[in-house]
Design a protein around this motif. Structure first.
Motif, PDB file in Angstrom:
ATOM      1  N   LYS A  47       0.811  -1.219   0.000  1.00 59.34           N
ATOM      2  CA  LYS A  47       0.000   0.000   0.000  1.00 59.34           C
ATOM      3  C   LYS A  47       0.844   1.268   0.000  1.00 59.34           C
ATOM      4  O   LYS A  47       0.307   2.370  -0.135  1.00 59.34           O
ATOM      5  CB  LYS A  47      -0.904   0.027   1.230  1.00 59.34           C
ATOM      6  N   GLY A  48       2.152   1.129   0.172  1.00 58.56           N
ATOM      7  CA  GLY A  48       3.013   2.290   0.315  1.00 58.56           C
ATOM      8  C   GLY A  48       2.992   3.216  -0.889  1.00 58.56           C
ATOM      9  O   GLY A  48       2.647   2.823  -2.000  1.00 58.56           O
ATOM     10  N   ASP A  83       0.894   0.165   6.388  1.00 58.44           N
ATOM     11  CA  ASP A  83       1.032   0.858   5.101  1.00 58.44           C
ATOM     12  C   ASP A  83       2.432   0.775   4.518  1.00 58.44           C
ATOM     13  O   ASP A  83       2.624   1.086   3.338  1.00 58.44           O
ATOM     14  CB  ASP A  83       0.636   2.333   5.249  1.00 58.44           C
ATOM     15  N   GLU A  84       3.424   0.387   5.312  1.00 59.09           N
ATOM     16  CA  GLU A  84       4.780   0.240   4.793  1.00 59.09           C
ATOM     17  C   GLU A  84       5.191  -1.220   4.640  1.00 59.09           C
ATOM     18  O   GLU A  84       6.343  -1.522   4.316  1.00 59.09           O
ATOM     19  CB  GLU A  84       5.788   0.968   5.696  1.00 59.09           C
TER      20      GLU A  84
END
Length: 348
Positions: free
Chosen positions: A175-176, A261-262
């Motif tokens: 998602k990053g 998210d990372e």
């Protein structure tokens, strides 16, 4: 030598490789069965073996160290030897859609699921040493031989008669907003690179990664890509304080927290390919296998024919000086053109 590193067909990008439910079940396996160790720690006994697997040689007399290669990318297996290790994801491995894709990619009659692994990571720098995946040969596999030897075999060009045909479906969940894509050289290491850009969610590529140089693009904020305290024995596991987060530890000490998210999740599904029944039967009957002893006999004969001066090692599988000689002789060189690094300022 460099002209041989081209996949049998251009990589084919597909979307929605797995269902949402399949992704959830695979991620649960990863979260519930950690911690997981570094790729480097699982496959290599020395820095020299890493060099033999990647691209680019070393100056004469230079001794590599682990610090040159440490990267916070960790690995585990869902299936090995055509056997699923976690029954709850059996449908992900015995995947009819993927079997159809790889048969079509090769235009072959037969395909057999072989292995399924995953790579997990947080922010990470891109690799300056793209690689080809461990190339199997009839009689030579991960169960009988180290990764570095299989890669020297394919780089030498001496063992094409025994080289197994392989195909992969490689899927990403990321998602990053900074990097995290896939860099590859479909026309050989001296050709133009290509990229599959992130963010990507269940995007996949059908490919022959044993014959195509490739590497991950850098991902995440640059300041977080090399956590302080990373070591060859570092581990990653689910973060007990965050239901969707992850953490990296060294000797039990947390050195980095990774938010959802990372987090970059790569799933590597691989299959054996057989063009026709005769090729399948030759593999099953083991009537044309090669052994480690034959491999080293052929390598030594070729080195001598090239005029190389060396002592034949008593244990060529672990002799670092001999491994260094093989690298210097058969290394095809780094790719000459690299894609640009991801821009943080442009990622918002």
């Amino acid at each position: 030598m460099t002209t041989q590193f081209r996949p049998v067909a251009p990589p084919q990008i597909i979307e929605n490789a797995y269902t949402d439910d399949q992704h959830r079940r695979m991620l649960n396996v990863v979260r519930e069965n950690g911690p997981w160790s570094l790729i480097l720690a699982q496959h290599f006994k020395s820095p020299e073996e890493v060099v033999a697997t990647t691209s680019g040689g070393l100056p004469k007399g230079f001794t590599p160290t682990w610090d040159m290669f440490l990267s916070p990318v960790f690995r585990g297996y869902f299936a090995q030897g055509s056997t699923v290790q976690h029954p709850e994801i059996e449908d992900c491995f015995f995947n009819h859609k993927f079997l159809d894709l790889v048969r079509g990619y090769w235009k072959a009659d037969y395909a057999r699921p072989d292995n399924m692994l995953f790579n997990i990571q947080g922010p990470c720098r891109g690799s300056e040493t793209p690689h080809v995946d461990a190339t199997r040969f009839r009689g030579i596999s991960m169960q009988t031989s180290p990764v570095w030897l299989m890669n020297i075999m394919v780089k030498s060009g001496l063992f094409e008669h025994w080289r197994a045909k392989k195909a992969q479906v490689i899927t990403w969940y990321y998602k990053g907003k900074i990097g995290g894509g896939f860099n590859y050289w479909p026309d050989g290491p001296q050709g133009q690179p290509a990229q599959i850009k992130a963010p990507m969610w269940s995007r996949a590529v059908v490919v022959e990664n044993e014959m195509m140089y490739h590497t991950a693009e850098a991902s995440g904020p640059a300041a977080l890509r090399q956590p302080e305290g990373l070591a060859i024995n570092s581990l990653i596991s689910a973060d007990p304080e965050d239901p969707n987060g992850w953490q990296i530890t060294t000797d039990g000490k947390v050195i980095q927290k990774i938010p959802e998210d990372e987090f970059r999740f790569l799933i590597h599904w691989g299959a054996d390919i057989f063009m026709d029944y005769s090729e399948l039967k030759r593999s099953l009957d083991h009537t044309d296998d090669i052994s480690n002893d034959q491999v080293f006999d052929m390598l030594i004969a070729d080195l001598r024919a090239r005029g190389a001066t060396f002592e034949v090692p008593s244990d060529p599988l672990t002799d670092q000086q001999f491994i260094r000689l093989l690298v210097q002789t058969y290394d095809p060189g780094k790719p000459s053109i690299f894609p640009p690094e991801p821009e943080e300022a442009l990622a918002a």
